[in-house]
Write a protein that holds these residues in place. Structure first.
Motif, PDB file in Angstrom:
ATOM      1  N   LYS A 173      -5.391 -10.911 -11.935  1.00  0.00           N
ATOM      2  CA  LYS A 173      -4.227 -11.776 -11.809  1.00  0.00           C
ATOM      3  C   LYS A 173      -3.009 -11.093 -12.412  1.00  0.00           C
ATOM      4  O   LYS A 173      -3.019 -10.696 -13.580  1.00  0.00           O
ATOM      5  CB  LYS A 173      -4.483 -13.115 -12.506  1.00  0.00           C
ATOM      6  N   VAL A 174      -1.962 -10.948 -11.620  1.00  0.00           N
ATOM      7  CA  VAL A 174      -0.747 -10.258 -12.044  1.00  0.00           C
ATOM      8  C   VAL A 174       0.396 -11.262 -12.098  1.00  0.00           C
ATOM      9  O   VAL A 174       0.608 -12.027 -11.151  1.00  0.00           O
ATOM     10  CB  VAL A 174      -0.395  -9.114 -11.065  1.00  0.00           C
ATOM     11  N   LYS A 175       1.132 -11.263 -13.202  1.00  0.00           N
ATOM     12  CA  LYS A 175       2.272 -12.162 -13.346  1.00  0.00           C
ATOM     13  C   LYS A 175       3.570 -11.352 -13.397  1.00  0.00           C
ATOM     14  O   LYS A 175       3.585 -10.227 -13.902  1.00  0.00           O
ATOM     15  CB  LYS A 175       2.141 -13.000 -14.621  1.00  0.00           C
ATOM     16  N   TRP A 176       4.639 -11.917 -12.894  1.00  0.00           N
ATOM     17  CA  TRP A 176       5.942 -11.243 -12.944  1.00  0.00           C
ATOM     18  C   TRP A 176       7.059 -12.264 -12.849  1.00  0.00           C
ATOM     19  O   TRP A 176       6.847 -13.392 -12.399  1.00  0.00           O
ATOM     20  CB  TRP A 176       6.057 -10.204 -11.824  1.00  0.00           C
ATOM     21  N   PHE A 177       8.248 -11.871 -13.244  1.00  0.00           N
ATOM     22  CA  PHE A 177       9.433 -12.717 -13.116  1.00  0.00           C
ATOM     23  C   PHE A 177      10.324 -12.119 -12.040  1.00  0.00           C
ATOM     24  O   PHE A 177      10.678 -10.942 -12.104  1.00  0.00           O
ATOM     25  CB  PHE A 177      10.208 -12.780 -14.443  1.00  0.00           C
ATOM     26  N   GLY A 178      10.659 -12.912 -11.040  1.00  0.00           N
ATOM     27  CA  GLY A 178      11.509 -12.388  -9.979  1.00  0.00           C
ATOM     28  C   GLY A 178      11.330 -13.134  -8.680  1.00  0.00           C
ATOM     29  O   GLY A 178      11.405 -14.363  -8.625  1.00  0.00           O
ATOM     30  N   TYR A 179      11.029 -12.357  -7.626  1.00  0.00           N
ATOM     31  CA  TYR A 179      10.988 -12.901  -6.269  1.00  0.00           C
ATOM     32  C   TYR A 179       9.726 -12.435  -5.545  1.00  0.00           C
ATOM     33  O   TYR A 179       8.959 -11.620  -6.069  1.00  0.00           O
ATOM     34  CB  TYR A 179      12.222 -12.423  -5.494  1.00  0.00           C
ATOM     35  N   LYS A 180       9.561 -12.954  -4.337  1.00  0.00           N
ATOM     36  CA  LYS A 180       8.547 -12.451  -3.415  1.00  0.00           C
ATOM     37  C   LYS A 180       9.242 -11.987  -2.142  1.00  0.00           C
ATOM     38  O   LYS A 180      10.126 -12.681  -1.625  1.00  0.00           O
ATOM     39  CB  LYS A 180       7.540 -13.546  -3.044  1.00  0.00           C
ATOM     40  N   LEU A 181       8.828 -10.829  -1.661  1.00  0.00           N
ATOM     41  CA  LEU A 181       9.278 -10.320  -0.370  1.00  0.00           C
ATOM     42  C   LEU A 181       8.167 -10.573   0.640  1.00  0.00           C
ATOM     43  O   LEU A 181       7.087  -9.988   0.546  1.00  0.00           O
ATOM     44  CB  LEU A 181       9.599  -8.825  -0.461  1.00  0.00           C
ATOM     45  N   HIS A 182       8.413 -11.473   1.587  1.00  0.00           N
ATOM     46  CA  HIS A 182       7.438 -11.790   2.628  1.00  0.00           C
ATOM     47  C   HIS A 182       7.773 -10.962   3.868  1.00  0.00           C
ATOM     48  O   HIS A 182       8.897 -11.046   4.389  1.00  0.00           O
ATOM     49  CB  HIS A 182       7.482 -13.284   2.962  1.00  0.00           C
ATOM     50  N   LEU A 183       6.809 -10.175   4.329  1.00  0.00           N
ATOM     51  CA  LEU A 183       7.041  -9.253   5.444  1.00  0.00           C
ATOM     52  C   LEU A 183       6.084  -9.509   6.599  1.00  0.00           C
ATOM     53  O   LEU A 183       4.889  -9.749   6.391  1.00  0.00           O
ATOM     54  CB  LEU A 183       6.863  -7.801   4.990  1.00  0.00           C
ATOM     55  N   ALA A 184       6.623  -9.444   7.806  1.00  0.00           N
ATOM     56  CA  ALA A 184       5.798  -9.393   9.023  1.00  0.00           C
ATOM     57  C   ALA A 184       6.000  -8.011   9.613  1.00  0.00           C
ATOM     58  O   ALA A 184       7.133  -7.613   9.932  1.00  0.00           O
ATOM     59  CB  ALA A 184       6.232 -10.472  10.009  1.00  0.00           C
ATOM     60  N   VAL A 185       4.917  -7.244   9.744  1.00  0.00           N
ATOM     61  CA  VAL A 185       4.997  -5.817  10.081  1.00  0.00           C
ATOM     62  C   VAL A 185       4.205  -5.520  11.346  1.00  0.00           C
ATOM     63  O   VAL A 185       3.071  -5.997  11.509  1.00  0.00           O
ATOM     64  CB  VAL A 185       4.463  -4.970   8.898  1.00  0.00           C
ATOM     65  N   ASP A 186       4.791  -4.730  12.232  1.00  0.00           N
ATOM     66  CA  ASP A 186       4.079  -4.259  13.421  1.00  0.00           C
ATOM     67  C   ASP A 186       2.956  -3.322  12.987  1.00  0.00           C
ATOM     68  O   ASP A 186       3.200  -2.318  12.311  1.00  0.00           O
ATOM     69  CB  ASP A 186       5.063  -3.525  14.340  1.00  0.00           C
ATOM     70  N   ALA A 187       1.720  -3.647  13.371  1.00  0.00           N
ATOM     71  CA  ALA A 187       0.567  -2.882  12.893  1.00  0.00           C
ATOM     72  C   ALA A 187       0.553  -1.458  13.424  1.00  0.00           C
ATOM     73  O   ALA A 187       0.016  -0.555  12.785  1.00  0.00           O
ATOM     74  CB  ALA A 187      -0.728  -3.597  13.276  1.00  0.00           C
ATOM     75  N   LYS A 188       1.133  -1.216  14.597  1.00  0.00           N
ATOM     76  CA  LYS A 188       1.109   0.117  15.192  1.00  0.00           C
ATOM     77  C   LYS A 188       2.080   1.069  14.489  1.00  0.00           C
ATOM     78  O   LYS A 188       1.707   2.167  14.081  1.00  0.00           O
ATOM     79  CB  LYS A 188       1.454   0.040  16.677  1.00  0.00           C
ATOM     80  N   SER A 189       3.319   0.651  14.335  1.00  0.00           N
ATOM     81  CA  SER A 189       4.341   1.531  13.767  1.00  0.00           C
ATOM     82  C   SER A 189       4.513   1.366  12.267  1.00  0.00           C
ATOM     83  O   SER A 189       5.159   2.188  11.622  1.00  0.00           O
ATOM     84  CB  SER A 189       5.693   1.245  14.434  1.00  0.00           C
ATOM     85  N   GLU A 190       3.956   0.281  11.697  1.00  0.00           N
ATOM     86  CA  GLU A 190       4.109  -0.059  10.288  1.00  0.00           C
ATOM     87  C   GLU A 190       5.567  -0.311   9.932  1.00  0.00           C
ATOM     88  O   GLU A 190       6.018  -0.028   8.821  1.00  0.00           O
ATOM     89  CB  GLU A 190       3.490   1.017   9.398  1.00  0.00           C
ATOM     90  N   LEU A 191       6.307  -0.886  10.871  1.00  0.00           N
ATOM     91  CA  LEU A 191       7.717  -1.210  10.675  1.00  0.00           C
ATOM     92  C   LEU A 191       7.896  -2.716  10.570  1.00  0.00           C
ATOM     93  O   LEU A 191       7.220  -3.483  11.254  1.00  0.00           O
ATOM     94  CB  LEU A 191       8.563  -0.676  11.833  1.00  0.00           C
TER      95      LEU A 191
END
Length: 397
Positions: A173-191
């Motif tokens: 379990k990892v704790k931090w103060f800040g934000y979350k970056l939620h990403l949807a990524v194309d599996a082929k190009s990793e973009l």
């Protein structure tokens, strides 16, 4: 439009090029004039005499060069004349000040131009054949912030930095103060194809449906790959609503007693209690055969206990009756596991943004500016892929 066949992610390729040669290649894929026009003051040039397109280039070059503050960028522009020239800024006047860079960044944020540029580049990558968009992986990443801490109730209203926690790859379990970056990524190009920034306390599963809807509006997605943190019925329903399938491992914390005669992972059992053999799918139905008939078990009663047919007993299950338990393909099949393995593409994309760029080096405050910061990092990945694709085509000509 240049078309890249069998495209592979090319950010590392661009990183290997020396800085003095890298920037011209990088900028060759970007037409920033429409966005710079939105940043201009009423006079032809800003009151301080700096070209807005040049400042926009500098703000995009900063994460590529691992410059994470306006102070560091102003210093680089002041002392590195080649860098300033490649950004399109004049050499006969002083370099843009910290306040000028900060002001243009604030304009980008207020007018939503970073998001607009990101979406336009996603479209260009699709048209160039770089982004496939049929298999999309979704995940979140921790982003550390150094803002003044607010009471939890206030941060929940503003969406600004807060305390968050999640389990890492090893179950810690990892704790931090800040934000979350939620990403949807194309599996082929990793973009990246879509992103959202939230306070760190926001649950991953709550952001899945919105990301799926955003991506599905741009491409014909067949599968969404997500980890067990998204094992919520709303994510399966969101995928179905855009005519796609969610590939998500079952989370033991969400597990209830399965229906009688069904294993936890959705495999029916024969009358002798053996799990049946998955035998493919027919539209929305999963097909299972007698395990004795398929050689999976040696039933003491043979096939006769369940069926008089030489083919053995067959059971078909409508996957729509329980979207969470019944996946297409079946959760225990090789095809499902191969699809789920593609989820690592989003982990690699997150790693590039945090390790090689400045996604986790925040020196701006507030969720709106943090979101712009993340869009600039994502833009660097997209523009890098376009630039290398263009370079390959030119070298092949």
């Amino acid at each position: 439009m240049y078309i890249l066949q069998e495209s592979l992610f090319s950010f590392e390729e661009l990183q290997k090029i020396e800085s003095k040669e890298r920037l011209p290649i990088f900028f060759s894929a970007l037409d920033l004039r429409p966005y710079a026009r939105e940043l201009r003051n009423p006079s032809p040039r800003g009151a301080d005499g700096h070209c807005r397109q040049g400042i926009l280039r500098a703000l995009l070059a900063a994460p590529l060069e691992n410059i994470d503050t306006f102070t560091g960028l102003a210093r680089r522009l002041k002392f590195d004349l080649r860098f300033r020239y490649q950004c399109g800024l004049r050499l006969d006047i002083p370099a843009p000040s910290i306040s000028t860079l900060s002001r243009v960044f604030a304009e980008l944020t207020g007018k939503g131009l970073a998001k607009q540029l990101f979406e336009d580049l996603v479209t260009q990558c699709q048209e160039a054949g770089i982004i496939d968009g049929t298999h999309v992986a979704i995940d979140s990443a921790a982003i550390h912030a150094y803002e003044k801490k607010e009471p939890k109730r206030k941060s929940e209203l503003t969406g600004n930095a807060n305390w968050g926690a999640k389990f890492d790859t090893f179950g810690n379990k990892v704790k931090w103060f800040g934000y979350k970056l939620h990403l949807a990524v194309d599996a082929k190009s990793e973009l990246p194809m879509a992103l959202k920034v939230t306070s760190a306390h926001v649950n991953d599963g709550d952001e899945g449906p919105a990301l799926m809807t955003t991506v599905a509006a741009k491409s014909k997605v067949k599968f969404f790959m997500l980890d067990a943190g998204y094992d919520q019925i709303k994510n399966y329903e969101a995928a179905r609503n855009v005519k796609a399938q969610a590939i998500i491992p079952l989370n033991p914390r969400n597990e209830k007693e399965p229906p009688a005669g069904i294993t936890r992972k959705g495999t029916p059992c024969c009358s002798m209690g053996f799990p049946m053999t998955y035998w493919g799918q027919e539209k929305v139905h999963l097909k299972f055969r007698c395990p004795h008939a398929t050689g999976q078990v040696d039933c003491p009663l043979g096939m006769a206990a369940c069926s008089s047919s030489n083919y053995g007993m067959v059971v078909k299950i409508n996957s729509q009756t329980d979207l969470r338990r019944y996946a297409l393909p079946h959760r225990e099949s090789r095809g499902w596991k191969e699809l789920y393995n593609k989820r690592t593409s989003v982990e690699r994309c997150n790693s590039r943004m945090k390790t090689y760029l400045t996604a986790d080096q925040l020196h701006v405050w507030g969720i709106q500016k943090v979101t712009t910061h993340q869009y600039l990092n994502a833009i660097v990945l997209l523009a890098s892929a376009l630039a290398i694709a263009k370079q390959r085509v030119q070298n092949a000509a």
